[in-house]
Structures are given as structure tokens and as C-alpha cells.
Write a protein that holds these residues in place. Sequence first.
Motif, PDB file in Angstrom:
ATOM      1  N   UNK A  27     -10.696   1.081   2.216  1.00  0.00           N
ATOM      2  CA  UNK A  27     -10.284   1.147   0.813  1.00  0.00           C
ATOM      3  C   UNK A  27      -9.243   2.249   0.597  1.00  0.00           C
ATOM      4  N   UNK A  28      -9.394   3.352   1.315  1.00  0.00           N
ATOM      5  CA  UNK A  28      -8.445   4.451   1.188  1.00  0.00           C
ATOM      6  C   UNK A  28      -7.088   4.077   1.779  1.00  0.00           C
ATOM      7  N   UNK A  29      -7.090   3.337   2.867  1.00  0.00           N
ATOM      8  CA  UNK A  29      -5.830   2.838   3.439  1.00  0.00           C
ATOM      9  C   UNK A  29      -5.147   1.915   2.435  1.00  0.00           C
ATOM     10  N   UNK A  30      -5.922   0.989   1.870  1.00  0.00           N
ATOM     11  CA  UNK A  30      -5.392   0.065   0.867  1.00  0.00           C
ATOM     12  C   UNK A  30      -4.734   0.834  -0.280  1.00  0.00           C
ATOM     13  N   UNK A  31      -5.449   1.814  -0.811  1.00  0.00           N
ATOM     14  CA  UNK A  31      -4.952   2.573  -1.960  1.00  0.00           C
ATOM     15  C   UNK A  31      -3.710   3.393  -1.615  1.00  0.00           C
ATOM     16  N   UNK A  32      -3.680   3.955  -0.403  1.00  0.00           N
ATOM     17  CA  UNK A  32      -2.517   4.739   0.014  1.00  0.00           C
ATOM     18  C   UNK A  32      -1.271   3.864   0.118  1.00  0.00           C
ATOM     19  N   UNK A  33      -1.447   2.651   0.622  1.00  0.00           N
ATOM     20  CA  UNK A  33      -0.306   1.736   0.750  1.00  0.00           C
ATOM     21  C   UNK A  33       0.171   1.274  -0.626  1.00  0.00           C
ATOM     22  N   UNK A  77      -5.905  -5.140   8.323  1.00  0.00           N
ATOM     23  CA  UNK A  77      -6.257  -5.991   7.187  1.00  0.00           C
ATOM     24  C   UNK A  77      -6.066  -5.261   5.859  1.00  0.00           C
ATOM     25  N   UNK A  78      -6.447  -3.982   5.812  1.00  0.00           N
ATOM     26  CA  UNK A  78      -6.304  -3.219   4.574  1.00  0.00           C
ATOM     27  C   UNK A  78      -4.838  -3.102   4.174  1.00  0.00           C
ATOM     28  N   UNK A  79      -3.967  -2.838   5.145  1.00  0.00           N
ATOM     29  CA  UNK A  79      -2.530  -2.737   4.872  1.00  0.00           C
ATOM     30  C   UNK A  79      -2.006  -4.067   4.344  1.00  0.00           C
ATOM     31  N   UNK A  80      -2.355  -5.136   5.024  1.00  0.00           N
ATOM     32  CA  UNK A  80      -1.823  -6.451   4.648  1.00  0.00           C
ATOM     33  C   UNK A  80      -2.327  -6.913   3.287  1.00  0.00           C
ATOM     34  N   UNK A  81      -3.594  -6.647   2.981  1.00  0.00           N
ATOM     35  CA  UNK A  81      -4.111  -7.014   1.662  1.00  0.00           C
ATOM     36  C   UNK A  81      -3.415  -6.217   0.567  1.00  0.00           C
ATOM     37  N   UNK A  82      -3.106  -4.951   0.835  1.00  0.00           N
ATOM     38  CA  UNK A  82      -2.379  -4.144  -0.142  1.00  0.00           C
ATOM     39  C   UNK A  82      -0.999  -4.727  -0.403  1.00  0.00           C
ATOM     40  N   UNK A  83      -0.292  -5.054   0.670  1.00  0.00           N
ATOM     41  CA  UNK A  83       1.054  -5.616   0.535  1.00  0.00           C
ATOM     42  C   UNK A  83       1.013  -6.933  -0.228  1.00  0.00           C
ATOM     43  N   UNK A  84       0.057  -7.784   0.126  1.00  0.00           N
ATOM     44  CA  UNK A  84      -0.033  -9.086  -0.540  1.00  0.00           C
ATOM     45  C   UNK A  84      -0.374  -8.941  -2.015  1.00  0.00           C
ATOM     46  N   UNK A  85      -1.255  -7.996  -2.342  1.00  0.00           N
ATOM     47  CA  UNK A  85      -1.631  -7.812  -3.744  1.00  0.00           C
ATOM     48  C   UNK A  85      -0.474  -7.265  -4.572  1.00  0.00           C
ATOM     49  N   UNK A  86       0.393  -6.489  -3.951  1.00  0.00           N
ATOM     50  CA  UNK A  86       1.574  -5.981  -4.654  1.00  0.00           C
ATOM     51  C   UNK A  86       2.563  -7.106  -4.899  1.00  0.00           C
ATOM     52  N   UNK A  87       2.878  -7.839  -3.838  1.00  0.00           N
ATOM     53  CA  UNK A  87       3.849  -8.938  -3.928  1.00  0.00           C
ATOM     54  C   UNK A  87       3.704  -9.811  -2.687  1.00  0.00           C
ATOM     55  N   UNK A  88       3.146 -11.007  -2.810  1.00  0.00           N
ATOM     56  CA  UNK A  88       2.951 -11.877  -1.644  1.00  0.00           C
ATOM     57  C   UNK A  88       4.253 -12.336  -1.008  1.00  0.00           C
ATOM     58  N   UNK A  89       5.377 -12.077  -1.666  1.00  0.00           N
ATOM     59  CA  UNK A  89       6.664 -12.443  -1.094  1.00  0.00           C
ATOM     60  C   UNK A  89       7.238 -11.399  -0.159  1.00  0.00           C
TER      61      UNK A  89
END
Length: 252
Positions: free
Chosen positions: A82-88, A127-139
Motif C-alpha cells: 500500500x505504501x508503494x502504491x501511495x508513493x507512486x 503489482x503495487x506500482x502497476x495498479x497505481x499507474x493504472x488507477x491514475x491513467x490506464x492509458x
Amino acid sequence: MPEIDFNSDVGEGFSLYHAGDDAAVLPHITSANIACGFHAGDSRTMRRTVALAAQLGVAVGAHPGFQDLQGFGRRLMKLLEDEVYEAVVYQVGALMGFTCAAGVPLKHVKPHGALYNLAATHRPTADAICHAVKDIDPGLMLFGLSGSELTAAATACGLKVAHEVFADRTYQDDGTLTPRGQPGAMIEDVTVAVDQVLNMLHPGEVRSIQGNWVPVRAETLCIHGDQPGAAAFAWSIKQALLSEGVVIRSPV
């Protein structure tokens, strides 16, 4: 004709500290990975680097890392997923603010340093990095080490992916980069770098520091903008690629 993107990690100065010569490196590349303030960079550097990349027609990407200015993001930090996700999200969002203000599209995300290397082998971090990126903009496109857990996670997440190879780093038998603290981790001879790059493009393999051939998928090529002589290094590699008929262009 073979083609590849040519990227560099830039915008890594902050306050009175300057790292690399971005103005000299950017004309030779097609994608810029701009530091977002955690491992390097600050608001003024981000704004200026976005503007310079846009002026030169270079695709802009975010370069998030561990929150470690003293260690330049190259020291491993133990974070929850979760912390990785939030940092990204935090870092990409910061750079996206400047790209929006400048009317420049944000094209990709490439993790930095120890975060990048951890994600290459540790699937939960990837996975945390990729979910963060996708949630920001899946494009957005994700740049990750060729054949790594990070590129696998991005594909599984439905993101566009660019498999990355390195001109100025050596490799291990498992396809990971030689840790910077070990002898021979960096390639400083441009002739050696050019030979490595051409082999990674065709036949698609790199000789490890142990002497074995390792398969790679070369879709985007990185040179570190903070190394001494980076601009001359980038120019030489670009000329070698063009002389071999390689098309250099952004994948996004």
C-alpha cells in the motif's frame, strides 16, 4: 526496419544541486523519465524539464522512486505494498500537475533505482506500482526491465508495456542488472556500450558479466543522464543506431 525508443533519466537536480546536463542529453533521446521529488527533483526542476522536453519533442514520463534524497533512491527501503502504491500515485500526480499546466501529455511511468530493481524480481511490489499507474491513467505506458516481474505485472494489469534494456549497465545471468556496488556494474566505454546495444536489438541477447548470453526484448533503451559524459555517450549510441538503419522513436 528495427526500431527502438531511446530514454534517459533526467530532471534529477534539486535546489542548488545539479545532476547531469539535461539540456545536452535531451536532444539525443526520444523519451524523458523525469524525477518526481522523492529521490531527486523539485518543483522548479520538474517544471523546467517538462518545458525543455516538450520544446524538443521528447515524450515525457514520470520517474518515481523511494523517498531517499540522501541515497538518490538507490538504497532499498522496506515498504508495504500500500505504501508503494501511495508513493507512486503521489509522485506521478506531482509531475502530472506540471504536464497539465504546460499542456504536455504525460506518456509513461518508469520506476527509479532501488524501487525499479525490487519490482523486477518482487511481484507484490511490481503489482503495487502497476495498479497505481493504472488507477491514475490506464492509458499510461509502463517502462520495466526486459522480461522482469514488473513487465509481467504490467501486462497482467492491462497496461501498455515497453521492455527496457540498458546501454550503460552490465547484466547478471538471471537478466537483472549488476548491482552498482559491484565491480563492472557500469559500462563507461562507449564502444562496449554500442556493441551491447546492437546485440540486444539483434539477435536479442546480452552477454552477462558471468560470460553467458541472456535473451532480452529491446523496446526502449536507457542511458543514465547523471553519469559523466552522458551527452557524448548518448550521441555516439544514437549515431551507431542510425548507421545500422535503426529507427529511433518514442513508443507512445
